[in-house]
Structure formats: C-alpha cells, structure tokens
Scaffold this motif. Structure first.
Motif, PDB file in Angstrom:
ATOM      1  N   TRP A  37     -15.433 110.372  52.832  1.00 52.54           N
ATOM      2  CA  TRP A  37     -16.216 109.626  53.816  1.00 52.54           C
ATOM      3  C   TRP A  37     -17.688 110.016  53.736  1.00 52.54           C
ATOM      4  N   ARG A  38     -17.969 111.252  53.449  1.00 49.74           N
ATOM      5  CA  ARG A  38     -19.362 111.674  53.271  1.00 49.74           C
ATOM      6  C   ARG A  38     -19.984 110.995  52.065  1.00 49.74           C
ATOM      7  N   GLN A  39     -19.219 110.906  50.959  1.00 50.58           N
ATOM      8  CA  GLN A  39     -19.725 110.232  49.760  1.00 50.58           C
ATOM      9  C   GLN A  39     -20.018 108.760  50.030  1.00 50.58           C
ATOM     10  N   LEU A  40     -19.116 108.095  50.747  1.00 46.68           N
ATOM     11  CA  LEU A  40     -19.314 106.676  51.049  1.00 46.68           C
ATOM     12  C   LEU A  40     -20.546 106.469  51.929  1.00 46.68           C
ATOM     13  N   CYS A  41     -20.738 107.357  52.900  1.00 50.64           N
ATOM     14  CA  CYS A  41     -21.858 107.207  53.824  1.00 50.64           C
ATOM     15  C   CYS A  41     -23.199 107.442  53.118  1.00 50.64           C
ATOM     16  N   LEU A  42     -23.295 108.511  52.339  1.00 50.31           N
ATOM     17  CA  LEU A  42     -24.551 108.818  51.654  1.00 50.31           C
ATOM     18  C   LEU A  42     -24.789 107.920  50.449  1.00 50.31           C
ATOM     19  N   GLY A  43     -23.730 107.361  49.889  1.00 50.18           N
ATOM     20  CA  GLY A  43     -23.883 106.503  48.721  1.00 50.18           C
ATOM     21  C   GLY A  43     -24.193 105.067  49.052  1.00 50.18           C
ATOM     22  N   CYS A  44     -24.166 104.696  50.327  1.00 51.28           N
ATOM     23  CA  CYS A  44     -24.445 103.316  50.732  1.00 51.28           C
ATOM     24  C   CYS A  44     -25.939 103.041  50.651  1.00 51.28           C
ATOM     25  N   THR A  45     -26.314 102.012  49.905  1.00 53.04           N
ATOM     26  CA  THR A  45     -27.732 101.678  49.735  1.00 53.04           C
ATOM     27  C   THR A  45     -28.321 100.996  50.968  1.00 53.04           C
ATOM     28  N   GLU A  46     -27.479 100.631  51.919  1.00 54.21           N
ATOM     29  CA  GLU A  46     -27.959  99.922  53.096  1.00 54.21           C
ATOM     30  C   GLU A  46     -28.232 100.846  54.270  1.00 54.21           C
ATOM     31  N   CYS A  47     -28.015 102.137  54.103  1.00 54.10           N
ATOM     32  CA  CYS A  47     -28.274 103.066  55.203  1.00 54.10           C
ATOM     33  C   CYS A  47     -28.772 104.395  54.637  1.00 54.10           C
ATOM     34  N   ARG A  48     -29.113 105.288  55.508  1.00 53.35           N
ATOM     35  CA  ARG A  48     -29.578 106.617  55.116  1.00 53.35           C
ATOM     36  C   ARG A  48     -28.732 107.658  55.835  1.00 53.35           C
ATOM     37  N   HIS A  49     -29.141 108.903  55.735  1.00 51.70           N
ATOM     38  CA  HIS A  49     -28.418 109.972  56.424  1.00 51.70           C
ATOM     39  C   HIS A  49     -28.313 109.630  57.914  1.00 51.70           C
ATOM     40  N   PRO A  50     -27.133 109.797  58.528  1.00 53.05           N
ATOM     41  CA  PRO A  50     -26.956 109.407  59.938  1.00 53.05           C
ATOM     42  C   PRO A  50     -27.959 110.035  60.887  1.00 53.05           C
TER      43      PRO A  50
END
Length: 573
Positions: free
Chosen positions: A45-58
């Motif tokens: 889940w961390r990889q998916l969150c940080l790898g998303c080009t549409e968002c940044r670190h929470p």
C-alpha cells in the motif's frame, strides 16, 4: 491461514506484486485474505500511494518525513477524492437494444502531442465528448486564444510533474472538469489561468505560476497536492471550496482571497464535497493528543511570578491599582500604561507602544475620553503545595498548580461551550487544511461577509498570515503561525469567528490584532515569543480571550487600549 500451508511472510511477498484491482478482489475472498491484504500497509500500500503520479506524500508539504497512520487509508482517501468530479455523471448517449437494455458509452482517451492524434489541446477539445480523458504528452502547449470548456472532460499530463506545461487561459462553462499533473502558466493575453462561475473544477498534483485562478459561486473547486508560486486564488461567493495539502510560495499579494457570503445557490458538487470532508480525519483534538492540557514550567524563560498573564491597559488607571500609583497632577491619563497582575500591582510602561505597525492615534480616538474595564476579577495570591505564589517553590518541593490556574484542554472547552463546538464543526465557504503558506506577503484574506475555515496549516515568513474584515468569519484550528513581519492574525470591521488550538510565535507584531468592533473567540492557543505583545485589542475591539497560554512576549501578554473591551479569563503563562 489455510492456503497450501505457506507462511504469512511468503504470502505477503507474493501479494506485493499485485496491482490495485487484484488486491481488491483478493480481499473479497474471505476474512483471512482480507486481513492479509490489510497487513500489507507498510509495503504494497505504501508503494501504491507513493508511486501514484496523481498525488504526493500524504503529509506533504508540512510533514513529508512523517508517515501516515495508514498508507491504505491515505490511498483510499485520495482515490475517493479523485473521483468527485464524476459524481454527476449519467448514462449518456446510450443505445437501446430490444427496448429494454441500456449500454453506457465508453470513455475515450484522446492523445495530444508530437506524432499523436492531436497536436494541440484546443483541437482535442473540439472533438471531445462527455467525460472523455485527454492525455497531454511531455512538452509545452501554448494556446493563442481563450479555451472554453463546453463539455466535462479530464485533462491529464503524461509523465512526471513538470514535463507537461500549459500556457493557456481556460474558462469553464460545463458542469465539471478535472485537471491533473500539469504546470500552468498564464497566456500572453491574460493573467487568468482558470475561471469558473457555476461548475465544479478539480485540480490534482498541479503547479501554478505567476497567474490567477477565479471561482465564482455557485461554482466549487477541489484542490489537492498543488503548488502555487506567486499565484492568487480568488473565491467569490463560493458555497464550498476545499484546498488540501497545497503549498503557496512567494505571493506578491494575498495567496487566497475569500470574498462575499457563501452563495445560497449550490451546484451538484456541494453535497459530495461536504460528504468527503466529513469522512476524512478531523482536526478536532482528543484528550490524549491535546498539547495544551499541561504546563511545563521549566520550559518557560520567565521568572516565577504570581501573575497569570500580563495585561497592559493604556489610557486609564486600573481599578485595582493602589492609590499611591495614581498619576501626578497635570499628567494625562493616556500617557501611562497599567500592567495588571493577580497581585494588583501597576507598573508604568512606555506610552508609545502600539502593535500591528499602526499608531493608535490613527483610529481617530480622543485620549482624554477613554474609559476601560476588565471583564474578570483579579485574584490575590493563593497558597500552593510546596510553596506559595509569593516566591519560588521550596527546594525539593513538588510543583502543583492550584485549580484556578490549570488550563482545560481544547476538547474540554469545546464540550463546555456548545456554540463553540458547533462553530468548530461547521464548514462553509472555503476550507483550507494541511497547507503551507511561506515567503510571501499575505496568506488568507477574508472580506465582505466571507467564510473560511483553516485547519492544520503552517504560515511562516509572511507579512501577515490571516486578515479578516467586513463582517467576515474565520475558524482557525491547530495552525502554526510564526515569523510574520507584522501581526499573525488581523481582525477588523466586525470580523469574528473561532481561533482555537493554534501555535502563534516569533511574530514581529502582535500574535492576534483585534480592532474596530471585531469580536472573535480566542480559545486554548499558545501565543509566545512575540517581538511585541501577544494579543492587542483597541478601537472598540471586543472578543472572548479564554484559556490561552500567553508567555515570553517582549511586551504585554494582552495589550488593551483605545476603547478595547475584551472578556479575558483564565489566560496563563
């Protein structure tokens, strides 16, 4: 777990290769698999969150080094937020088969770039249908005329942020639009980069440079993970706009202006934005997390003193002053200041001290006719366990504050004050949370009956952080405001609202400046290490100042002059 007898560690390694849709399907198999998918929080889940080009670190931009409580929950919140713009989508251009079944039209993807289907954004929009996705490949796209958005579309930049630059002026006439992963700069013929008057616009992971964005009610906007460099956002009569996890840098004026009372006419997106706000984590404090519950006396650089909070009243003699401290014959009442402590002493101060960078005489008041009163009683010395307030505690004795000096937490104060609780939970106009305002002139300007709520933001190295005037209302919860070149928060001309749980320090002028019939509730804040006073009230300013920690300011903790008449209660160093 019964699945071929494999250890959980091996299952986690296998599942770490799955994409998001496959993870969702696996979580539906059984409870054991569901719990196994949840256990991938710090890995997949961390990889998916940080790898998303549409968002940044929470936690960008304020705490990019601090991990969220749950990567899965952070990814879920962003995913749900990114779909808000399509909530009003209907079955459009449906074909009828056997007069019973309706098939929804598939969204098309239109490619723009060298060697692609279209060579410009304008030509792609001319061929776009409802809810189509337009992908801009790396490059610089300059539009020579104003772009009119007539149908709902999604415009996305391909690649990393910064590889797609758009020089354009866009006017939205459709009900909804989403723009993502783009760098906006104004066109040569207009400083306005984007404007909408009735529809909903959503910006995700974009940069805006040297221009303006305008949203007029009943239009709404949702902005997340965006950077604004010398860019001004103007919100006029908006019923609801949300700015989250954004950075505002180098503004020459105000970064955000909220003007006018929220429109009673609301568009389709209002209820979805409201639901999204209520479903996200709140900034209201809990008993365990409140940083204002206790006092650390050793951290204060002030001497042990019986005074609760220094209050300076300029222009009249304090009613608690002894007769020996009355002014000499021939001296003006306005030529002295009275510093009042719990022991009733009065100390003369310099007469020319004024906060906010403005001379008190500029308020057109007559010094000879000034009258003041304090809305609380000054209490005398009380015995303390291990010593007394007449001197430092005895060696080896424990320090225990009397009940009259123990500050309540913000949660306790809100539970006691139902109106304040309702105000803290309300959302109207503009919501700004977890944003960073730095290195510019102004942060947020609220005027002409505007409404704004600010939660968990950082304001630093600005001329001022927040300015509230002309019957406007602000709600400020748990913000950090420091190193402002003037006062941190200005309230003028019947401004008001709730200022609670904030950390306000190292400002060149007053932490909070209240003037001209403004009447805020200032609750459970830390206001300290200011180069002038902590709070200044003048020019018929009012307000309720309760349960605050005000300490280590160069001048008075609370400075009252020129018909200022606040209610001050239980404020301590």
């Amino acid at each position: 777990m019964e699945a071929g007898g494999l250890p959980l560690e091996l299952w986690r390694m296998i599942l770490a290769y799955l994409h998001l849709p496959d993870l969702g399907r696996c979580s539906l198999v059984c409870r054991a698999w569901y719990e196994l998918i949840l256990s991938l929080d710090s890995t997949r889940w961390r990889q998916l969150c940080l790898g998303c080009t549409e968002c940044r670190h929470p936690n960008w931009p304020n705490q990019p080094d601090v991990e969220p409580e749950s990567w899965r929950e952070a990814f879920k919140q962003h995913y749900l937020a990114s779909k808000t713009w399509t909530k009003n989508a209907l079955d459009l251009e449906s074909s009828i088969c056997f007069s019973l079944f309706r098939r929804r039209r598939e969204r098309r993807t239109l490619s723009v770039g060298p060697g692609r289907e279209f060579d410009s954004l304008g030509s792609a929009l001319a061929m776009a249908s409802l809810y189509d996705r337009i992908v801009l490949f790396p490059g610089v796209y300059e539009e020579q005329g104003e772009i009119i958005l007539k149908v709902p579309v999604e415009i996305v930049g391909q690649g990393k942020l910064g590889e797609v630059a758009l020089l354009a002026s866009i006017d939205q006439h459709c009900s909804t639009t989403r723009l993502c992963n783009l760098v906006f700069t104004p066109a040569w013929f207009s400083p306005i980069m984007y404007k909408t008057t009735s529809g909903h616009v959503q910006f995700d992971n974009c940069n805006f440079e040297n221009g303006h964005i305008q949203v007029h009610g009943p239009g709404t906007c949702q902005v997340k993970f965006c950077t604004f460099k010398n860019t001004h956002i103007f919100l006029h009569n908006v019923p609801l706009c949300v700015l989250e996890n954004c950075e505002f840098v180098g503004s020459e004026n105000n970064s955000v202006t909220v003007e006018g009372h929220p429109s009673a006419d609301k568009n389709w997106a209002y209820k979805y934005l409201l639901g999204l706000i209520k479903s996200s984590p709140t900034f209201l404090p809990t008993e365990d997390s409140d940083f204002l519950m206790s006092l650390d006396l050793e951290s204060r650089d002030q001497a042990w003193s019986p005074k609760t909070c220094d209050i300076v009243i300029e222009g009249s003699q304090s009613p608690t002053s002894p007769a020996s401290s009355s002014p000499k014959p021939g001296s003006k009442a306005g030529s002295q200041e009275a510093e009042v402590g719990s022991d009733g002493e009065r100390v003369a101060q310099t007469p020319d001290s004024s906060d906010g960078g403005l001379s008190p005489s500029g308020e057109d008041e007559d010094e000879d006719q000034l009258m003041y009163r304090l809305s609380y009683q000054v209490q005398g010395p009380r015995p303390v366990l291990g010593g007394s307030f007449l001197g430092p505690p005895l060696p080896g004795a424990s320090i225990q504050l009397p009940s009259c000096l123990v500050l309540n937490s913000l949660q306790q104060e809100l539970q006691k004050d139902k109106e304040a609780m309702a105000l803290a939970n309300s959302v109207q106009g503009c919501l700004i949370r977890k944003c960073l305002f730095r290195d510019g002139k102004g942060g947020v300007f609220v005027c002409s009956h505007g409404r704004a709520k600010m939660e968990g933001n950082i304001f630093r190295n600005l001329t001022y952080a927040v300015r509230c005037i002309h019957n406007s209302k602000i709600i400020m919860l748990r913000n950090d405001i420091y190193r402002c070149r003037a006062s941190g928060i200005f309230l003028r001309l019947e401004g008001g609202g709730l200022i609670a749980g904030n950390n306000i320090y190292h400002n060149a002028e007053a932490g909070v400046d209240i003037r001209k019939k403004s009447n805020p509730l200032i609750l459970c804040n830390q206001i300290h290490h200011g180069l002038r006073s902590g709070i200044v009230v003048l020019g018929n300013g009012k307000g309720i100042i309760r349960n605050n920690q005000i300490f280590s300011n160069k001048e008075a903790g609370i400075y009252i002059l020129y018909h200022g008449n606040p209610v001050v209660r239980k404020c301590h160093p």
